[in-house]
Design a protein around this motif. Structure first.
Motif, short mmCIF file in Angstrom:
data_model
loop_
_atom_site.label_atom_id
_atom_site.label_comp_id
_atom_site.label_asym_id
_atom_site.label_seq_id
_atom_site.Cartn_x
_atom_site.Cartn_y
_atom_site.Cartn_z
N GLN A 18 57.78 43.30 22.19
CA GLN A 18 58.96 42.45 22.38
C GLN A 18 58.81 41.63 23.66
O GLN A 18 59.11 40.44 23.71
CB GLN A 18 60.17 43.38 22.48
N GLN A 21 56.43 38.77 23.10
CA GLN A 21 57.11 37.68 22.39
C GLN A 21 57.91 36.85 23.40
O GLN A 21 57.88 35.63 23.38
CB GLN A 21 58.05 38.23 21.32
N SER A 122 65.44 40.98 19.19
CA SER A 122 65.42 41.28 17.74
C SER A 122 66.60 42.20 17.40
O SER A 122 66.74 43.28 17.94
CB SER A 122 64.11 42.00 17.39
#
Ligand code: SF4
Length: 413
Positions: A18, A21, A122
């Motif tokens: 994460q 990203q 997310s």
């Protein structure tokens, strides 16, 4: 450039994926929805068991054949870097110890982009890795070789990351590490101090504490129990025991015995009623006898954990256990893991069936199958309700059905 981050393994890895990203987005690159749509795939690897290692190598061959550019991160990049580079010479190899140079290495090869995508969270969960490495000596563990000794991340930086995630709509902060209870032991801090800081962040969210080891929890039982009592912290404890046999705990290099584990569970359960206890068990560890297996079954019947993650021993290169004598044949390991899984579901069914008829408050956290929504109550128990409830919203549900892994509820005003 369009990137896709494909993560394998533990929540720590999910959190780092994460973070990658987020870094790629901050560099002006965009995140593709699938690897097929991406030009560059970050393969965030795991080598905890042989089967996963083989699956990832096969996957990378496929991606390379499709012309994808590869960035290989995670534990395989640490402990099998030479093998990776000999098969994928054009890949960027980025072991966890080099994550600080992630953006620089990516920019060096692929430049920066002009994508307007500003942030990346997310769903409603933000995974917050709080440290790298651990203080353990587990004889079966390859992660220890990949991650090295404990390095706790700075309290201020973690608080800043958590604050921005809550501002961005995160409803759950998942605090994770190889061993969360050893947080700060290298820097003078502590897990309960970090949790106290996070609980002071304004906003409507909850914190889930990731896995910790009994030996690291030693001496902090009271502080952690008090922390879990806080309304912002899920009544959830993940405390891997690995076996019910003290003889095997020694061979595993685990620094506690079964009675200490049970004592810690009892102490925290006394302070936190309706605690969800999750633990881990390894089946088929070298030298495991029928008697050791029986002791594990008896321990589970005494402790009655809500969740038991059962793993069959997998011999890993470079670990002591990998070269130990008396490797257990896989048929026996398979039978033992099935028996433990069966017991685990019986225990969970018994616990969950007692909640039928209760009216429970929960937070909608993810989409379920067949137009349902998965909600989590204060003990992180899954409650499935009909309909597409807005994620993050609070609901009340009357429990109509129970299963070992989740409850079914009817929405109640
Ligand atoms: S505590 Fe043990 S099992 Fe966990 S990462 Fe460290 S060595 Fe591996």
């Amino acid at each position: 450039m369009r990137f896709f981050v494909e993560t394998y393994g533990c929540t720590m890895k999910q959190g780092e994926g994460q973070d990658m990203q987020q870094k790629l987005v901050s560099m002006g690159h965009s995140i593709a929805a699938t690897a097929d749509e991406a030009e560059i795939v970050v393969v965030n690897t795991c080598v905890v068991i042989k089967a996963t290692e083989l699956k990832i190598m096969k996957r990378m061959r496929g991606l390379q054949d499709e012309g994808k550019k590869l960035i290989v991160t995670g534990c395989m990049a640490s402990v099998q870097g030479k093998d990776v580079m000999s098969e994928f010479p054009d890949a960027i190899l980025l072991p966890p110890s080099d994550y600080a140079s992630f953006s620089e290495r990516v920019a060096g090869r692929f430049g920066t982009g002009d994508s307007q995508q500003i942030h990346y969270v997310s769903g409603t969960t933000f995974i917050l890795p709080i440290a790298q490495g651990c203080m353990g000596h587990c004889s079966y563990c390859i992660t220890r070789l990949a991650r090295g000794r404990l390095r706790s991340y700075p309290l201020a930086e973690l608080t800043r990351l958590a604050e921005s995630a809550v501002k961005e709509g995160a409803k759950e902060l998942f605090v994770t590490a190889q061993d969360t209870a050893c947080y700060g032991k290298d820097s003078g801090g502590s897990l309960s101090e970090l949790l106290d800081r996070l609980c002071h962040i304004d906003g409507d969210f909850r914190i889930r504490i990731g896995m910790m080891n009994p030996d690291s929890l030693r001496g902090q039982e009271d502080d952690i129990a008090k922390a879990i009592q806080h309304r912002k912290i899920f009544k959830f404890l993940h405390l891997p025991v690995q076996t019910g046999s003290d003889r095997l705990l020694k061979a595993m290099g685990r620094q506690y015995d079964v009675s200490e584990f049970e004592g810690q569970v009892e102490e925290i359960r006394k302070a936190v009623p309706r605690l969800t206890l999750s633990t881990d068990v390894i089946c088929g560890f070298p030298g495991e006898k029928d008697q050791d297996h029986i002791e594990t079954l008896e321990m589970l019947q005494r402790v009655k954990p809500n969740i038991v993650n059962v793993t069959r021993f997998s011999s890993r290169p470079g670990t002591e256990a990998g070269s130990m004598a008396e490797q257990v044949v896989s048929r026996i390991a398979k039978d033992r893991s099935r028996e433990i899984a069966k017991l685990r579901f019986e225990i969970a069914s018994e616990i969950n069936s007692k909640l039928i008829g209760d009216c429970i408050e929960a937070v909608a956290s993810e989409r379920g199958k067949n137009d349902t929504t998965i909600c989590r109550d204060h003990a992180y128990v899954q409650i499935v309700v009909p309909g597409r409830i807005p994620l993050g919203s609070v609901i009340r549900a009357t429990i109509t059905e129970s299963h070992p892994t989740h409850l079914i509820g009817r929405l109640t005003a």
